[in-house]
Design a protein around this motif. Structure first.
Motif, PDB file in Angstrom:
ATOM      1  N   MET A 368       0.801  -1.225   0.000  1.00  0.00           N
ATOM      2  CA  MET A 368       0.000   0.000   0.000  1.00  0.00           C
ATOM      3  C   MET A 368       0.833   1.274   0.000  1.00  0.00           C
ATOM      4  O   MET A 368       0.280   2.376   0.001  1.00  0.00           O
ATOM      5  CB  MET A 368      -0.925   0.010   1.223  1.00  0.00           C
ATOM      6  N   GLY A 369       2.147   1.151   0.037  1.00  0.00           N
ATOM      7  CA  GLY A 369       2.991   2.342   0.016  1.00  0.00           C
ATOM      8  C   GLY A 369       4.445   1.953   0.169  1.00  0.00           C
ATOM      9  O   GLY A 369       4.775   0.821   0.549  1.00  0.00           O
ATOM     10  N   PRO A 370       5.366   2.860  -0.112  1.00  0.00           N
ATOM     11  CA  PRO A 370       6.795   2.542  -0.056  1.00  0.00           C
ATOM     12  C   PRO A 370       7.310   2.437   1.372  1.00  0.00           C
ATOM     13  O   PRO A 370       6.806   3.089   2.291  1.00  0.00           O
ATOM     14  CB  PRO A 370       7.428   3.740  -0.781  1.00  0.00           C
ATOM     15  N   PHE A 371       8.338   1.568   1.550  1.00  0.00           N
ATOM     16  CA  PHE A 371       9.059   1.447   2.818  1.00  0.00           C
ATOM     17  C   PHE A 371       8.159   1.109   4.009  1.00  0.00           C
ATOM     18  O   PHE A 371       8.419   1.509   5.140  1.00  0.00           O
ATOM     19  CB  PHE A 371       9.841   2.736   3.111  1.00  0.00           C
ATOM     20  N   GLY A 372       7.070   0.378   3.735  1.00  0.00           N
ATOM     21  CA  GLY A 372       6.195  -0.047   4.809  1.00  0.00           C
ATOM     22  C   GLY A 372       5.176   0.980   5.250  1.00  0.00           C
ATOM     23  O   GLY A 372       4.389   0.716   6.164  1.00  0.00           O
ATOM     24  N   PHE A 373       5.182   2.177   4.626  1.00  0.00           N
ATOM     25  CA  PHE A 373       4.194   3.198   4.961  1.00  0.00           C
ATOM     26  C   PHE A 373       2.939   3.002   4.121  1.00  0.00           C
ATOM     27  O   PHE A 373       3.031   2.776   2.910  1.00  0.00           O
ATOM     28  CB  PHE A 373       4.762   4.604   4.741  1.00  0.00           C
ATOM     29  N   ILE A 374       1.792   3.078   4.755  1.00  0.00           N
ATOM     30  CA  ILE A 374       0.521   2.880   4.060  1.00  0.00           C
ATOM     31  C   ILE A 374      -0.012   4.230   3.588  1.00  0.00           C
ATOM     32  O   ILE A 374      -0.207   5.141   4.408  1.00  0.00           O
ATOM     33  CB  ILE A 374      -0.506   2.186   4.970  1.00  0.00           C
ATOM     34  N   ALA A 375      -0.220   4.333   2.271  1.00  0.00           N
ATOM     35  CA  ALA A 375      -0.723   5.581   1.715  1.00  0.00           C
ATOM     36  C   ALA A 375      -2.184   5.760   2.097  1.00  0.00           C
ATOM     37  O   ALA A 375      -3.015   4.909   1.759  1.00  0.00           O
ATOM     38  CB  ALA A 375      -0.575   5.582   0.192  1.00  0.00           C
ATOM     39  N   PRO A 376      -2.543   6.839   2.828  1.00  0.00           N
ATOM     40  CA  PRO A 376      -3.927   7.022   3.279  1.00  0.00           C
ATOM     41  C   PRO A 376      -4.946   6.985   2.148  1.00  0.00           C
ATOM     42  O   PRO A 376      -6.039   6.423   2.324  1.00  0.00           O
ATOM     43  CB  PRO A 376      -3.888   8.397   3.952  1.00  0.00           C
ATOM     44  N   ARG A 377      -4.620   7.553   0.998  1.00  0.00           N
ATOM     45  CA  ARG A 377      -5.590   7.595  -0.093  1.00  0.00           C
ATOM     46  C   ARG A 377      -5.878   6.182  -0.600  1.00  0.00           C
ATOM     47  O   ARG A 377      -7.040   5.816  -0.816  1.00  0.00           O
ATOM     48  CB  ARG A 377      -5.059   8.474  -1.222  1.00  0.00           C
ATOM     49  N   ARG A 378      -4.838   5.385  -0.791  1.00  0.00           N
ATOM     50  CA  ARG A 378      -5.034   4.020  -1.281  1.00  0.00           C
ATOM     51  C   ARG A 378      -5.777   3.185  -0.237  1.00  0.00           C
ATOM     52  O   ARG A 378      -6.611   2.347  -0.587  1.00  0.00           O
ATOM     53  CB  ARG A 378      -3.686   3.381  -1.614  1.00  0.00           C
ATOM     54  N   ARG A 379      -5.461   3.406   1.040  1.00  0.00           N
ATOM     55  CA  ARG A 379      -6.160   2.705   2.116  1.00  0.00           C
ATOM     56  C   ARG A 379      -7.650   3.013   2.070  1.00  0.00           C
ATOM     57  O   ARG A 379      -8.506   2.106   2.145  1.00  0.00           O
ATOM     58  CB  ARG A 379      -5.574   3.122   3.464  1.00  0.00           C
ATOM     59  N   ALA A 380      -7.996   4.300   1.922  1.00  0.00           N
ATOM     60  CA  ALA A 380      -9.400   4.708   1.888  1.00  0.00           C
ATOM     61  C   ALA A 380     -10.108   4.160   0.658  1.00  0.00           C
ATOM     62  O   ALA A 380     -11.251   3.698   0.728  1.00  0.00           O
ATOM     63  CB  ALA A 380      -9.500   6.227   1.939  1.00  0.00           C
ATOM     64  N   GLU A 381      -9.443   4.199  -0.507  1.00  0.00           N
ATOM     65  CA  GLU A 381     -10.062   3.716  -1.748  1.00  0.00           C
ATOM     66  C   GLU A 381     -10.400   2.239  -1.654  1.00  0.00           C
ATOM     67  O   GLU A 381     -11.515   1.810  -1.997  1.00  0.00           O
ATOM     68  CB  GLU A 381      -9.115   3.968  -2.935  1.00  0.00           C
ATOM     69  N   LEU A 382      -9.435   1.429  -1.199  1.00  0.00           N
ATOM     70  CA  LEU A 382      -9.661  -0.012  -1.125  1.00  0.00           C
ATOM     71  C   LEU A 382     -10.743  -0.339  -0.101  1.00  0.00           C
ATOM     72  O   LEU A 382     -11.635  -1.159  -0.352  1.00  0.00           O
ATOM     73  CB  LEU A 382      -8.363  -0.729  -0.762  1.00  0.00           C
ATOM     74  N   THR A 383     -10.697   0.314   1.060  1.00  0.00           N
ATOM     75  CA  THR A 383     -11.681   0.019   2.097  1.00  0.00           C
ATOM     76  C   THR A 383     -13.084   0.411   1.661  1.00  0.00           C
ATOM     77  O   THR A 383     -14.042  -0.357   1.848  1.00  0.00           O
ATOM     78  CB  THR A 383     -11.314   0.752   3.399  1.00  0.00           C
ATOM     79  N   ASN A 384     -13.231   1.611   1.069  1.00  0.00           N
ATOM     80  CA  ASN A 384     -14.563   2.050   0.628  1.00  0.00           C
ATOM     81  C   ASN A 384     -15.097   1.157  -0.482  1.00  0.00           C
ATOM     82  O   ASN A 384     -16.296   0.878  -0.541  1.00  0.00           O
ATOM     83  CB  ASN A 384     -14.517   3.504   0.170  1.00  0.00           C
ATOM     84  N   ARG A 385     -14.216   0.691  -1.348  1.00  0.00           N
ATOM     85  CA  ARG A 385     -14.646  -0.235  -2.403  1.00  0.00           C
ATOM     86  C   ARG A 385     -15.131  -1.543  -1.798  1.00  0.00           C
ATOM     87  O   ARG A 385     -16.141  -2.115  -2.231  1.00  0.00           O
ATOM     88  CB  ARG A 385     -13.492  -0.478  -3.380  1.00  0.00           C
ATOM     89  N   THR A 386     -14.422  -2.023  -0.777  1.00  0.00           N
ATOM     90  CA  THR A 386     -14.827  -3.257  -0.105  1.00  0.00           C
ATOM     91  C   THR A 386     -16.170  -3.087   0.588  1.00  0.00           C
ATOM     92  O   THR A 386     -17.062  -3.949   0.484  1.00  0.00           O
ATOM     93  CB  THR A 386     -13.752  -3.676   0.918  1.00  0.00           C
TER      94      THR A 386
END
Length: 503
Positions: A368-386
């Motif tokens: 979900m993001g580089p170096f183990g950091f989770i990109a908030p936008r990608r996190r929100a997109e995937l969760t809302n889609r689910t």
């Protein structure tokens, strides 16, 4: 019409009911077991058997109704010694302490003492007397963990009898035994019956009911359905009593459906063996739903967990899209394209103290993001889609998953399984413990994933789960023993699962 039985039952439950919140676990159930008989208690998963056993053993009190032993009301729940003098249960998973001797297990927490110290000579002598009295041919000095499973069961029975109980509940006693061990156990049960011991026999193997029992009680949907002599209840009527009329959900039935010609094999099980299964082989193609069913302890869950990387396998090969899957490696399974709904959503499927979003992305957060950091936008997109695609009823992505209903929790587990866009889906009891609407929603997702070309393994004992399958493989004692193509009848499939042959 048979005349009423005027004998006094050794144990009787009268109109016992038990609720857990909104769930009715048992509703005005009753059972009578007479001295010297083996009485079977059968029913599908969720029928109320475990709740009734808990009430008969004093582990839980009924909300209403009464339990009597030889016509006398059962002791108070707090009087554990009183219950031990009346009843004992030998569970599928042994309560024997493996690192203690047989003698120590027989008299655990009641070792004979002299001047404040354990008298080991008296302990061994009394243990030998108990073993000889009940014909258990093991050494009192043997380490219990070194005994065969059937011998451990007999030691547990002897321990119960040493308290004075003459009514023993056997919970799936043959689930971990092979054919010869089962035969020897049944010989001992008959000998103990002849010596005045009474058994309540719980098993998913209905053939064993006809072999060892004289009477049978059927529970269905938390209610008593029928009690009858085994000899007077043909197999088809017994299965009909267990299954009843099924409510067909508004989901796709696989009858008449065909898997696309030339569909690629996504999952290949090639002579795979593990702790409770051996030499299993089958394939699942893209766009195919294969069911894996059978009794508890038959090996289906162990095999499914091996495919998902949750537990190791000891022989053979599992291939995902022609690539070998390492044994016991969840990360490798995810990378190869396996999505999994585990058997227990609370123990294996969810972190209840975390949010819906954190649970939904758990299988892909490293991407979900580089170096183990989770990109908030990608996190929100995937969760809302689910949330949208599965119809999860929630206050939002940041709500703790512990605050969701059981059905919505299971949808989060399904969303987590789909997050890495798997080619193979392993679904273990995917609709267990959810309401009808949630069950329909989850099975609709299975159909949608099939149409998208995923290979799906549905591992369940629930008829409605299996109705979505193109074929159902039945496992008994760790091996595949039958295959039913879509269009099977309920009675035929249940008979196969329960291990009996219809005439």
């Amino acid at each position: 019409m048979q005349p009423p039985d005027t004998r006094t039952p050794i144990v009787e439950a009268r109109g016992v009911s038990k609720r857990y919140g909104p769930t009715t676990a048992l509703h005005e159930a009753h059972i009578k077991v007479f001295a010297g008989e083996s009485h079977a208690l059968v029913g599908r998963n969720g029928a109320g058997k475990s709740t009734l056993v808990g009430i008969l053993t004093g582990l839980r009190a009924p909300d209403s109704g009464q339990v009597l032993f030889s016509g006398v009301p059962a002791p108070a729940i707090s009087d554990r010694e009183g219950w031990r003098r009346n009843v004992a249960c030998v569970y599928q998973h042994s309560t024997i302490i493996p690192d203690l001797t047989v003698a120590e297990n027989l008299f655990i927490n009641r070792h004979p003492t002299e001047r404040g110290f354990i008298s080991w000579s008296t302990l061994r002598r009394r243990a030998r007397e108990v073993l000889d009295q009940w014909g258990v041919n093991v050494s009192e000095d043997a380490r219990a963990g070194d005994l065969r499973i059937e011998a451990r069961q007999l030691v547990e029975i002897a321990r119960a009898l040493s308290y004075g109980a003459r009514f023993i509940i056997l919970d799936e006693p043959t689930a971990q035994l092979d054919g010869d061990e089962i035969k020897r156990l049944f010989i001992r049960i008959r000998e103990l019956q002849a010596a005045g011991v009474t058994f309540l026999f719980i098993s998913h193997h209905l053939q064993e009911v006809y072999e060892i029992c004289q009477a049978v009680t059927v529970l269905r949907d938390a209610r008593h359905i029928i009690t009858a002599p085994v000899a007077d209840l043909p197999k088809d009527r017994l299965i009909e009593a267990m299954t009843g009329e099924h409510v067909h959900l508004g989901v796709s039935d696989a009858a008449g459906r065909t898997v696309p010609e030339g569909a690629a094999v996504a999952l290949e099980i090639d002579r795979v063996s593990g702790e409770d299964f051996q030499d299993v082989s089958f394939k699942v193609r893209r766009g195919e739903v294969v069911g894996l069913s059978g009794p508890t302890g038959g090996g289906r869950i162990g095999l499914a967990e091996a495919v998902a990387g949750l537990s190791p396998y000891t022989g053979g090969t599992i291939r995902i899209d022609q690539k070998p899957l390492p044994s016991g490696d969840v990360t490798a399974a995810l990378e190869l394209g396996v999505g999994c709904v585990p058997k227990s959503r609370h123990d294996q499927g969810l972190v209840l103290s975390q949010s819906v979003a954190d649970n939904a992305i758990m299988t892909v957060n490293r991407h979900m993001g580089p170096f183990g950091f989770i990109a908030p936008r990608r996190r929100a997109e995937l969760t809302n889609r689910t949330i949208t695609s599965l119809g999860i009823v929630t206050q939002g992505p940041d709500q703790l998953v512990s605050g969701l209903s059981g059905g919505n929790q299971q949808k989060v587990v399904m969303g987590r399984a789909l997050a890495n866009d798997p080619s193979v889906l392993v679904l273990m009891d995917p609709t267990a413990g959810v309401d009808v609407k949630s069950k329909e929603a989850l099975l609709t997702v299975v159909e949608r994933m099939r149409q998208e070309g995923k290979a799906i393994l549905v591992v369940s004992g629930e008829i409605e789960d299996l109705r979505t399958c193109d074929r159902v493989l039945v496992m008994q004692h760790g091996s595949v023993v039958a295959e039913h193509k879509a269009g099977w009848s309920d009675n035929a499939l249940v008979a196969s699962i329960e291990g009996i042959e219809l005439a």
